[in-house]
Design an enzyme around this catalytic site. Structure first.
Site, PDB file in Angstrom:
ATOM      1  N   GLY A   9      34.855  39.487  39.869  1.00 40.34           N
ATOM      2  CA  GLY A   9      36.234  39.614  40.344  1.00 40.34           C
ATOM      3  C   GLY A   9      37.247  39.665  39.222  1.00 40.34           C
ATOM      4  O   GLY A   9      37.192  40.521  38.342  1.00 40.34           O
ATOM      5  N   THR A  10      38.167  38.716  39.227  1.00 40.56           N
ATOM      6  CA  THR A  10      39.295  38.741  38.299  1.00 40.56           C
ATOM      7  C   THR A  10      38.927  38.420  36.856  1.00 40.56           C
ATOM      8  O   THR A  10      39.763  38.557  35.965  1.00 40.56           O
ATOM      9  CB  THR A  10      40.390  37.761  38.769  1.00 40.56           C
ATOM     10  OG1 THR A  10      39.816  36.464  38.901  1.00 40.56           O
ATOM     11  CG2 THR A  10      40.984  38.219  40.090  1.00 40.56           C
ATOM     12  N   LEU A  11      37.665  38.045  36.598  1.00 40.08           N
ATOM     13  CA  LEU A  11      37.211  37.842  35.223  1.00 40.08           C
ATOM     14  C   LEU A  11      36.635  39.118  34.602  1.00 40.08           C
ATOM     15  O   LEU A  11      36.366  39.156  33.400  1.00 40.08           O
ATOM     16  CB  LEU A  11      36.159  36.727  35.163  1.00 40.08           C
ATOM     17  CG  LEU A  11      36.684  35.304  35.348  1.00 40.08           C
ATOM     18  CD1 LEU A  11      35.531  34.319  35.510  1.00 40.08           C
ATOM     19  CD2 LEU A  11      37.580  34.894  34.190  1.00 40.08           C
ATOM     20  N   GLU A  79      38.243  28.410  36.782  1.00 39.77           N
ATOM     21  CA  GLU A  79      37.678  28.539  38.133  1.00 39.77           C
ATOM     22  C   GLU A  79      37.713  27.237  38.939  1.00 39.77           C
ATOM     23  O   GLU A  79      37.174  27.176  40.037  1.00 39.77           O
ATOM     24  CB  GLU A  79      36.237  29.054  38.041  1.00 39.77           C
ATOM     25  CG  GLU A  79      36.137  30.492  37.578  1.00 39.77           C
ATOM     26  CD  GLU A  79      36.610  31.487  38.635  1.00 39.77           C
ATOM     27  OE1 GLU A  79      36.565  31.164  39.845  1.00 39.77           O
ATOM     28  OE2 GLU A  79      37.022  32.591  38.251  1.00 39.77           O
TER      29      GLU A  79
END
Length: 136
Positions: A9-11, A79
């Site tokens: 995802g956003t990583l 996270e």
């Protein structure tokens, strides 16, 4: 010691949290989960969330990185690992281009954090609605 980390995802590269968590990490390549997992977009931040429920959803595609213990600790903070509903779990991933599967760590969430839900199950995250802060 290096650890394999699967991000979906956003990583990932070109997404908002990549520089904060993975800018110096070695990218091993494109992979997908060996088992199916439910992944969707949810919460007030429009965050991609994968649940530790193997067998549901799709083979999720993402990127595999080699990270050291220091980077992993920083990523755990990003996270929210240790807070209720935020997990880092070992899963098996395989290269999209073919090859042997490997064990990797992956960040997962509890379903109770997925409110409201903004999508059905996805196999690939490319949504751009993620907000760094819930009120942004």
């Amino acid at each position: 010691m290096l650890v394999n980390l699967f991000v979906f995802g956003t990583l990932k590269r070109e997404f908002p949290l990549h520089k904060a968590g993975l800018s110096g990490a070695a990218c091993i390549g494109a992979c997908r989960t060996r088992e199916r997992f439910p992944m969707l977009i949810a919460g007030p931040r429009f965050a991609p969330m994968m649940f530790n429920e193997p067998g549901l959803g799709f083979h999720v595609r993402g990127e595999l990185y080699a990270v050291d213990d220091r980077a992993l600790a920083g990523l755990d903070r990003i996270e929210s690992v240790g807070k209720p509903g935020n997990l880092r779990v070992p899963i098996e991933v395989e290269p999209i281009e073919g090859g042997p599967h490997v064990l990797a760590q992956a960040y997962m969430k509890s379903r109770r954090l997925a409110d409201p839900v903004h999508s059905g199950y996805l196999d690939f995250y490319d949504d751009r609605r993620f907000k760094l802060h819930a009120n942004a």
